[in-house]
Design a protein around this motif. Sequence first.
Motif, PDB file in Angstrom:
ATOM      1  N   GLY A 131       0.002  -2.033   2.258  1.00  0.00           N
ATOM      2  CA  GLY A 131      -0.637  -0.786   2.020  1.00  0.00           C
ATOM      3  C   GLY A 131       0.489   0.239   1.143  1.00  0.00           C
ATOM      4  N   GLY A 132       1.480  -0.355   0.435  1.00  0.00           N
ATOM      5  CA  GLY A 132       2.392   0.410  -0.203  1.00  0.00           C
ATOM      6  C   GLY A 132       1.745   1.610  -0.949  1.00  0.00           C
ATOM      7  N   GLY A 178      -5.416   4.960  -8.700  1.00  0.00           N
ATOM      8  CA  GLY A 178      -4.470   3.852  -8.837  1.00  0.00           C
ATOM      9  C   GLY A 178      -4.935   2.911  -7.738  1.00  0.00           C
ATOM     10  N   MET A 179      -5.148   3.522  -6.498  1.00  0.00           N
ATOM     11  CA  MET A 179      -5.458   2.669  -5.377  1.00  0.00           C
ATOM     12  C   MET A 179      -6.535   2.005  -5.650  1.00  0.00           C
ATOM     13  N   ILE A 180      -7.640   2.419  -6.050  1.00  0.00           N
ATOM     14  CA  ILE A 180      -8.891   1.555  -6.227  1.00  0.00           C
ATOM     15  C   ILE A 180      -8.570   0.643  -7.410  1.00  0.00           C
ATOM     16  N   LYS A 181      -7.907   0.929  -8.171  1.00  0.00           N
ATOM     17  CA  LYS A 181      -7.699  -0.146  -9.430  1.00  0.00           C
ATOM     18  C   LYS A 181      -7.146  -1.474  -8.894  1.00  0.00           C
ATOM     19  N   HIS A 182      -5.901  -1.194  -8.128  1.00  0.00           N
ATOM     20  CA  HIS A 182      -5.359  -2.306  -7.164  1.00  0.00           C
ATOM     21  C   HIS A 182      -6.347  -3.087  -5.963  1.00  0.00           C
ATOM     22  N   GLY A 183      -7.407  -2.532  -6.002  1.00  0.00           N
ATOM     23  CA  GLY A 183      -8.325  -3.423  -5.194  1.00  0.00           C
ATOM     24  C   GLY A 183      -8.279  -2.643  -3.632  1.00  0.00           C
ATOM     25  N   TYR A 184      -7.744  -1.272  -3.503  1.00  0.00           N
ATOM     26  CA  TYR A 184      -7.681  -0.788  -2.054  1.00  0.00           C
ATOM     27  C   TYR A 184      -9.058  -0.313  -1.762  1.00  0.00           C
ATOM     28  N   ASP A 185      -9.533  -0.350  -0.416  1.00  0.00           N
ATOM     29  CA  ASP A 185     -10.821  -0.008   0.152  1.00  0.00           C
ATOM     30  C   ASP A 185     -10.886   1.517  -0.270  1.00  0.00           C
ATOM     31  N   ALA A 229       3.124   9.859  11.067  1.00  0.00           N
ATOM     32  CA  ALA A 229       1.992   9.519  11.845  1.00  0.00           C
ATOM     33  C   ALA A 229       0.810   8.963  10.974  1.00  0.00           C
ATOM     34  N   ILE A 230       0.650   9.438   9.571  1.00  0.00           N
ATOM     35  CA  ILE A 230      -0.055   9.106   8.549  1.00  0.00           C
ATOM     36  C   ILE A 230       0.297   7.591   8.189  1.00  0.00           C
ATOM     37  N   MET A 231       1.736   7.235   7.980  1.00  0.00           N
ATOM     38  CA  MET A 231       2.098   5.970   7.613  1.00  0.00           C
ATOM     39  C   MET A 231       1.856   4.938   8.660  1.00  0.00           C
ATOM     40  N   LEU A 232       1.776   5.392   9.949  1.00  0.00           N
ATOM     41  CA  LEU A 232       1.793   4.297  11.218  1.00  0.00           C
ATOM     42  C   LEU A 232       0.078   4.063  11.001  1.00  0.00           C
ATOM     43  N   THR A 233      -0.369   5.069  10.828  1.00  0.00           N
ATOM     44  CA  THR A 233      -1.963   4.821  10.590  1.00  0.00           C
ATOM     45  C   THR A 233      -2.216   3.856   9.703  1.00  0.00           C
ATOM     46  N   ILE A 234      -1.902   4.140   8.677  1.00  0.00           N
ATOM     47  CA  ILE A 234      -1.883   3.311   7.601  1.00  0.00           C
ATOM     48  C   ILE A 234      -1.589   1.710   7.822  1.00  0.00           C
ATOM     49  N   LEU A 235      -0.651   1.632   8.340  1.00  0.00           N
ATOM     50  CA  LEU A 235      -0.020   0.114   8.975  1.00  0.00           C
ATOM     51  C   LEU A 235      -0.871  -0.699   9.920  1.00  0.00           C
ATOM     52  N   PHE A 236      -1.489   0.165  10.810  1.00  0.00           N
ATOM     53  CA  PHE A 236      -2.480  -0.148  11.628  1.00  0.00           C
ATOM     54  C   PHE A 236      -3.857  -0.537  10.885  1.00  0.00           C
ATOM     55  N   LEU A 237      -4.287   0.335  10.107  1.00  0.00           N
ATOM     56  CA  LEU A 237      -5.559   0.115   9.370  1.00  0.00           C
ATOM     57  C   LEU A 237      -5.260  -1.365   8.378  1.00  0.00           C
ATOM     58  N   VAL A 238      -4.214  -1.299   7.911  1.00  0.00           N
ATOM     59  CA  VAL A 238      -3.929  -2.459   6.937  1.00  0.00           C
ATOM     60  C   VAL A 238      -3.851  -3.654   8.014  1.00  0.00           C
ATOM     61  N   ARG A 248      -5.427  -4.310  10.644  1.00  0.00           N
ATOM     62  CA  ARG A 248      -6.701  -4.733  11.169  1.00  0.00           C
ATOM     63  C   ARG A 248      -7.647  -5.375   9.732  1.00  0.00           C
ATOM     64  N   ASN A 249      -7.378  -4.802   8.845  1.00  0.00           N
ATOM     65  CA  ASN A 249      -7.896  -5.381   7.421  1.00  0.00           C
ATOM     66  C   ASN A 249      -7.285  -5.599   6.481  1.00  0.00           C
ATOM     67  N   PRO A 250      -6.563  -6.633   6.502  1.00  0.00           N
ATOM     68  CA  PRO A 250      -5.389  -6.912   5.264  1.00  0.00           C
ATOM     69  C   PRO A 250      -6.131  -6.896   3.933  1.00  0.00           C
ATOM     70  N   ASP A 251      -7.492  -7.175   3.703  1.00  0.00           N
ATOM     71  CA  ASP A 251      -7.967  -7.040   2.453  1.00  0.00           C
ATOM     72  C   ASP A 251      -8.280  -5.860   1.939  1.00  0.00           C
TER      73      ASP A 251
END
Length: 427
Positions: A93-94, A127-134, A186-195, A197-200
């Motif tokens: 989730g970089g 940029g995130m969508i271009k790299h395939g982010y949800d 907290a935002i970054m920890l939430t991102i880690l949890f979401l990633v 749970r759904n690595p793709d």
Amino acid sequence: MAVAIGFLLLAVLLVIGLPVALALALSGAVGLYFVGGTALSTGILAAAPLGAVESYEFVMIPMFILMANFIVVSGVADDMFNIAKTWMGRVPGGLAHATAITGAAFGAISGSSTAAAATLSSTTIPGMIKHGYDRRLASGVVAISGTLSMLIPPSGAMIIYALLADMSVAKLLIAGIIPGLMVTAAIMLTILFLVWRNPDHAPSAESYTWRQKFGSLKSAWSFILLFTLVTVVIYTGIGTPTEASAVGALAALLLAVSRGTTVKELIHAALATAEASCMIALIFLGAQIFVYFLTMTQATQDLVTYVMGSGIPPLAILILALAMYLILGCFMDLVAMLILTVPVITPLILELGYDPIWFAVITIVMGEVGVLTPPLGMNVFVISKYTKMPVADVFRGSFPHVIAHLILVAILVAFPGLVTWLPSTMQ
């Protein structure tokens, strides 16, 4: 009777969509008429406009807005995102983490949540969508990261709160630093949890060498300088927050010019500042009239007396007050919430023995949640406008961050020293 008429009229005017400033002014004026007749209402209406904006501290608001607008047109946000992206590299989730860091950095040199959300939308989501982010993940991160401008100094919301509550602007701004860093974490920890749970939903991004990472820092000097100028001047007492705002606006102007910003863009930034400042001044005018009405009816004193005599535990009252901000956030923006509630709630908080600066900070954090909750999540609509994404998708992407924020509020309530320690070290 007059109190009921004033509040009922205010509620009706807000429901039918009248601007907050006009609703406050009109309901306050009508209430004053019922209290003291034509002489009282016209006398206060004649004095209120100047009294609302004549304070020296009010200058901070247009100065910090001007600083934010100069930053937006200078393109510094692009540099901040590129630096964060380079350093986060292939962390899961970089790019989302880079967005959160950019939001914190942008919040450190901007007092506008809307400006932060708009800038991050155009800078990071493509940029995130271009790299395939949800898309939901990307929009949710941007929505919550934009709110950091409310907490990390210079914060327009905190300045407004301090002016309404008649407290130290400098101490309240500095009090937002540690909670702001906690919100970023907290935002970054939430991102880690979401990633996790759904690595793709967050594919790995490009990795960078250490040489490239340190090389990217060459463009970081500009926003580090701005943050240092503003924060150090306020914290050390070298200058007042008003003077710090003027220094910050001038530095942002010089930065924008040095980066090749055109005269047209600078004029656009100045006009946007004038529009926003006039809107806030008009809201202050309406609030001043309504506060006069509350003072004349002694509604605030009666509320404090009633609550203190009700036997309700202070913690329960605190939780109810925070829940009120969460509910109000579903229907109005943060500035409107503060204008309506701070003059009433501050005397109650003081009577209960709570630290007013601590309560102000957790109120602002609850306000961050408010700009993400339906049906009137301000940042959500800004992001939807800039990215053409459905509003419902942005709301869904923001929901995990709302939960994380509520957990953070509970931590700040349990450990008030996290808020009060840093301002207590000021001269």
